[in-house]
Scaffold this active site. Structure first.
Site, PDB file in Angstrom:
ATOM      1  N   CYS A   2      -0.725 -29.068  30.171  1.00 41.90           N
ATOM      2  CA  CYS A   2      -1.496 -29.419  31.639  1.00 41.90           C
ATOM      3  C   CYS A   2      -2.744 -28.609  31.569  1.00 41.90           C
ATOM      4  O   CYS A   2      -3.204 -28.012  30.410  1.00 41.90           O
ATOM      5  CB  CYS A   2      -0.412 -28.580  32.466  1.00 41.90           C
ATOM      6  SG  CYS A   2       1.084 -29.371  32.638  1.00 41.90           S
ATOM      7  N   GLY A  28      -3.774 -33.758  30.818  1.00 36.04           N
ATOM      8  CA  GLY A  28      -2.656 -34.431  31.564  1.00 36.04           C
ATOM      9  C   GLY A  28      -3.151 -35.394  32.563  1.00 36.04           C
ATOM     10  O   GLY A  28      -3.977 -35.470  33.052  1.00 36.04           O
ATOM     11  N   ASN A 102       0.101 -23.729  33.341  1.00 36.77           N
ATOM     12  CA  ASN A 102       0.260 -24.496  32.259  1.00 36.77           C
ATOM     13  C   ASN A 102       0.910 -23.567  31.017  1.00 36.77           C
ATOM     14  O   ASN A 102       0.919 -22.272  30.874  1.00 36.77           O
ATOM     15  CB  ASN A 102      -1.406 -24.365  31.721  1.00 36.77           C
ATOM     16  CG  ASN A 102      -1.642 -25.147  30.147  1.00 36.77           C
ATOM     17  OD1 ASN A 102      -2.640 -24.768  29.740  1.00 36.77           O
ATOM     18  ND2 ASN A 102      -0.611 -26.012  29.711  1.00 36.77           N
ATOM     19  N   GLY A 103       1.799 -24.308  30.340  1.00 34.79           N
ATOM     20  CA  GLY A 103       2.652 -23.677  29.398  1.00 34.79           C
ATOM     21  C   GLY A 103       4.098 -23.989  29.596  1.00 34.79           C
ATOM     22  O   GLY A 103       4.520 -24.693  30.619  1.00 34.79           O
ATOM     23  N   CYS A 263      -2.085 -20.585  20.639  1.00 26.00           N
ATOM     24  CA  CYS A 263      -1.815 -21.995  20.151  1.00 26.00           C
ATOM     25  C   CYS A 263      -2.664 -22.643  19.107  1.00 26.00           C
ATOM     26  O   CYS A 263      -3.881 -22.996  19.804  1.00 26.00           O
ATOM     27  CB  CYS A 263      -1.317 -22.933  20.999  1.00 26.00           C
ATOM     28  SG  CYS A 263      -0.983 -24.783  20.715  1.00 26.00           S
ATOM     29  N   TYR A 269      -5.902 -30.317  17.919  1.00 25.08           N
ATOM     30  CA  TYR A 269      -5.855 -31.487  18.793  1.00 25.08           C
ATOM     31  C   TYR A 269      -6.356 -31.255  20.060  1.00 25.08           C
ATOM     32  O   TYR A 269      -6.861 -32.280  20.775  1.00 25.08           O
ATOM     33  CB  TYR A 269      -4.500 -32.173  18.408  1.00 25.08           C
ATOM     34  CG  TYR A 269      -4.155 -33.252  19.409  1.00 25.08           C
ATOM     35  CD1 TYR A 269      -4.668 -34.558  19.100  1.00 25.08           C
ATOM     36  CD2 TYR A 269      -3.178 -32.998  20.403  1.00 25.08           C
ATOM     37  CE1 TYR A 269      -4.514 -35.638  20.096  1.00 25.08           C
ATOM     38  CE2 TYR A 269      -2.933 -34.111  21.170  1.00 25.08           C
ATOM     39  CZ  TYR A 269      -3.443 -35.515  21.362  1.00 25.08           C
ATOM     40  OH  TYR A 269      -3.200 -36.388  21.940  1.00 25.08           O
ATOM     41  N   CYS A 409       7.635 -27.800  19.654  1.00 24.72           N
ATOM     42  CA  CYS A 409       7.129 -26.663  20.233  1.00 24.72           C
ATOM     43  C   CYS A 409       7.763 -26.439  21.530  1.00 24.72           C
ATOM     44  O   CYS A 409       8.184 -27.455  22.232  1.00 24.72           O
ATOM     45  CB  CYS A 409       5.551 -27.242  20.533  1.00 24.72           C
ATOM     46  SG  CYS A 409       4.758 -26.148  21.765  1.00 24.72           S
ATOM     47  N   CYS A 468      -0.108 -18.701  17.002  1.00 24.31           N
ATOM     48  CA  CYS A 468       1.030 -19.298  16.958  1.00 24.31           C
ATOM     49  C   CYS A 468       0.890 -20.630  16.046  1.00 24.31           C
ATOM     50  O   CYS A 468      -0.047 -21.363  16.188  1.00 24.31           O
ATOM     51  CB  CYS A 468       1.729 -19.799  18.345  1.00 24.31           C
ATOM     52  SG  CYS A 468       3.280 -20.940  18.127  1.00 24.31           S
ATOM     53  N   CYS A 471       5.071 -25.036  15.076  1.00 25.59           N
ATOM     54  CA  CYS A 471       5.487 -26.147  14.814  1.00 25.59           C
ATOM     55  C   CYS A 471       5.327 -26.516  13.205  1.00 25.59           C
ATOM     56  O   CYS A 471       5.620 -27.648  12.865  1.00 25.59           O
ATOM     57  CB  CYS A 471       4.556 -27.070  15.720  1.00 25.59           C
ATOM     58  SG  CYS A 471       2.754 -26.672  15.726  1.00 25.59           S
TER      59      CYS A 471
HETATM   60 FE1  SF4 Z   1       0.873 -24.487  19.673  1.00 23.72          FE
HETATM   61 FE2  SF4 Z   1       2.605 -25.463  17.680  1.00 23.72          FE
HETATM   62 FE3  SF4 Z   1       2.707 -23.229  18.729  1.00 23.72          FE
HETATM   63 FE4  SF4 Z   1       3.484 -25.165  20.179  1.00 23.72          FE
HETATM   64  S1  SF4 Z   1       4.583 -24.488  18.250  1.00 23.72           S
HETATM   65  S2  SF4 Z   1       2.301 -23.190  21.004  1.00 23.72           S
HETATM   66  S3  SF4 Z   1       1.806 -26.513  19.463  1.00 23.72           S
HETATM   67  S4  SF4 Z   1       1.094 -23.690  17.376  1.00 23.72           S
END
Ligand code: SF4
Length: 520
Positions: A2, A28, A102-103, A263, A269, A409, A468, A471
């Protein structure tokens, strides 16, 4: 995923929010909404669809006031329907409250089940509503963000010794509610004539603050500041709460510190390439990913072709590094609607062809390196390769400017289940064979981290990356619950040293004048 936007102290708050959401539309497209405050009442307009299609003059005229928050939604928790369109507006004991999120919260289902057992009735299927129920139930006495005994508030800039301001109960309630949730949240709230912004302690999702003349603006990305001609000030820091009221913007640190885990997929992307994330250009990150990709996976080819739009900066980087010329070999249609009549078998690859068309004069008889930013199920890549071959490409070498996506994710990006992620169960060779390309290469995890500006492993190791990347690695910074892991509490692989949500009072807090927070 979002996008959220907020403005405080502007005569045209609704109009500016409309423009801000317009520049966040890529985050979004399912629904859009704005809530404004005139200081005593809240006004709400939400609709399914695009901001530009659903918000006209009349809608905006029905949103008076000098403060506004807005939201564009792509559903990751809760279904795509009007009742889940944000910002939400609730009435509770202290009056009206609007919230935009958002999240994704990791433990929302568990909390919701508990609250429902004790009598709560939810109006939506969104995880965001959990925060509101927790907030409404809180007494607040034990959770003051400026709790006595944890240091005096810093004096306001230029006002030595300024007396601490007693905070109303709303902030106490909000902090107590947020201490019970885990996962990802960048939040904007309006209540009691104030605009509140909060980012979770790991800072998964972006949130930035800027200035538009005498008013303050908050947004998921800096790209909308350019549109409204606002000045970027800085990121809202992980774990920080900003409160804008009639006096100033004040900063609180109500949560225990946690390792930053922004993230990295925002860089790969999701974010717009003209945005800054953590002060870093998304465009430059993507270009660097392409350069690294060219070093790690060179190809003997005649032309580099990007899968538009998000693959373009990485393709530029690949071309620069390899010396292979970049050409526009795929054209993207910008007029694809969300609903269309799909012929059954009469036109093969219809869905992809509606979005992308090959430029025959570029690809015919050539050896092509195709640069894309991700490969999730493999079905789209397969169709692109087939399309390029049918346009005459002699060889198609696919390069992905991210590592293989092997885990879903749970922090706010819509990804399929692990079983649907082709890289979770197939080797690179098997995937290449399924897609039908001549070769396939992914950017390494190390290459991604370097391109996104993370310090090298020998300068802090995995835990020091600040990102993070679960994924790609399965190392989830916030432990998953049984709902996400099918009963295996703790998740596929918990990140060593991941900090659970802090509990209890004790939030160090400060009143910090905004000018002192400006990033240099
Ligand atoms: Fe981003 Fe991947 Fe972590 Fe989700 S799992 S917050 S898409 S890096």
């Amino acid at each position: 995923m979002c996008g959220i936007f907020g403005i405080y102290g502007h005569d045209e708050a609704a109009n500016i929010a409309y423009l801000g959401l317009h520049a966040l539309q890529h985050r979004g497209q399912e629904s859009a909404g704005i809530v404004t405050s005139d200081g005593s009442r809240l006004y709400r307009q939400v609709a399914m669809g695009l901001v530009s299609e659903r918000f006209g003059k009349d809608t905006l005229a029905a949103l008076p006031g000098r403060a506004a928050i807005g939201h564009v939604r792509y559903s990751t928790a809760g279904s795509s329907e009007l009742r889940n369109a944000q910002p939400f507006l609730f009435e509770y004991a202290r009056g009206g409250l609007a919230i935009a999120h958002n999240g994704n919260l990791v433990n929302a289902d568990e909390i919701r089940a508990r609250l429902e057992r004790s009598g709560s009735i939810f109006q939506t299927s969104s995880d965001t509503e959990v925060i509101v129920h927790l907030l409404a139930r809180e007494r607040g006495a034990h959770a003051a963000p400026h709790a006595a005994g944890h240091g005096q508030p810093a004096p306001a800039h230029g006002q030595p010794g300024a007396a601490p301001v007693a905070e109303p109960d709303l902030l106490d309630r909000l902090v107590a509610a947020l201490r019970q949730v885990t996962g990802a949240y960048s939040l904007l709230l309006i209540s009691e004539g104030r605009l509140i912004a909060v980012r979770d302690p790991h800072g998964f999702r972006p949130l930035v603050i800027g200035r538009l003349r005498d008013s303050y603006v908050l947004a998921s990305e800096t790209s909308c500041f350019d549109l409204i001609e606002a000045e970027y000030i800085r990121e809202v820091e992980p774990g920080e709460m900003l409160v804008a009221d009639g006096v100033a913007v004040r900063s609180f640190r109500p949560f225990d510190p946690a390792p930053p885990r922004f993230c990295v997929f925002e860089h790969v992307y999701f974010a717009r390439p003209d945005s800054l994330l953590n002060g870093r250009s998304v465009y430059r990150s993507r270009e660097r990913m392409g350069q690294r990709l060219a070093v790690e996976h060179p190809a003997d080819a005649d032309v580099v072709v990007a899968v538009p739009d998000s693959g373009v900066p990485a393709a530029i980087g690949y071309s620069k590094q390899s010396g292979i010329p970049l050409e526009i070999g795929l054209i993207r249609s910008h007029y694809v609607g969300r609903t269309f009549i799909e012929p059954q078998d009469s036109i093969r690859h219809f869905g992809v062809r509606l979005k992308l068309s090959p430029v025959r004069s570029v690809v015919d008889g050539k050896r092509i390196v195709v640069i894309d930013d991700s490969l999730v199920r493999g079905t789209t890549s397969r169709k692109i390769v087939t399309m390029l071959r049918s346009a005459g490409a002699r060889e198609v070498h696919l390069r992905i400017s991210a590592p293989p996506t092997t885990y879903p994710c749970y922090y706010g990006i819509d990804t399929p289940t692990r079983e649907e992620l082709i890289a979770s169960s197939h080797t690179t060779e098997e995937i290449a064979s399924y897609i039908g390309c001549d070769s396939l290469g992914y950017l390494s995890h190390e290459g991604l981290m370097e391109a996104a500006g993370a310090p090298p492993a020998d300068e802090g190791g995995e835990a020091g990356t600040g990102y993070c990347s679960a994924c790609f690695t399965g190392a989830y910074p916030v432990p998953l619950t049984g709902a996400q892991t099918g009963g295996q509490a703790g998740g596929p692989r918990g990140e060593a040293g991941a900090a659970p949500a802090p509990a209890g009072p004790g939030a160090a807090a400060s009143l910090v004048p905004l000018r002192r927070l400006t990033r240099t």
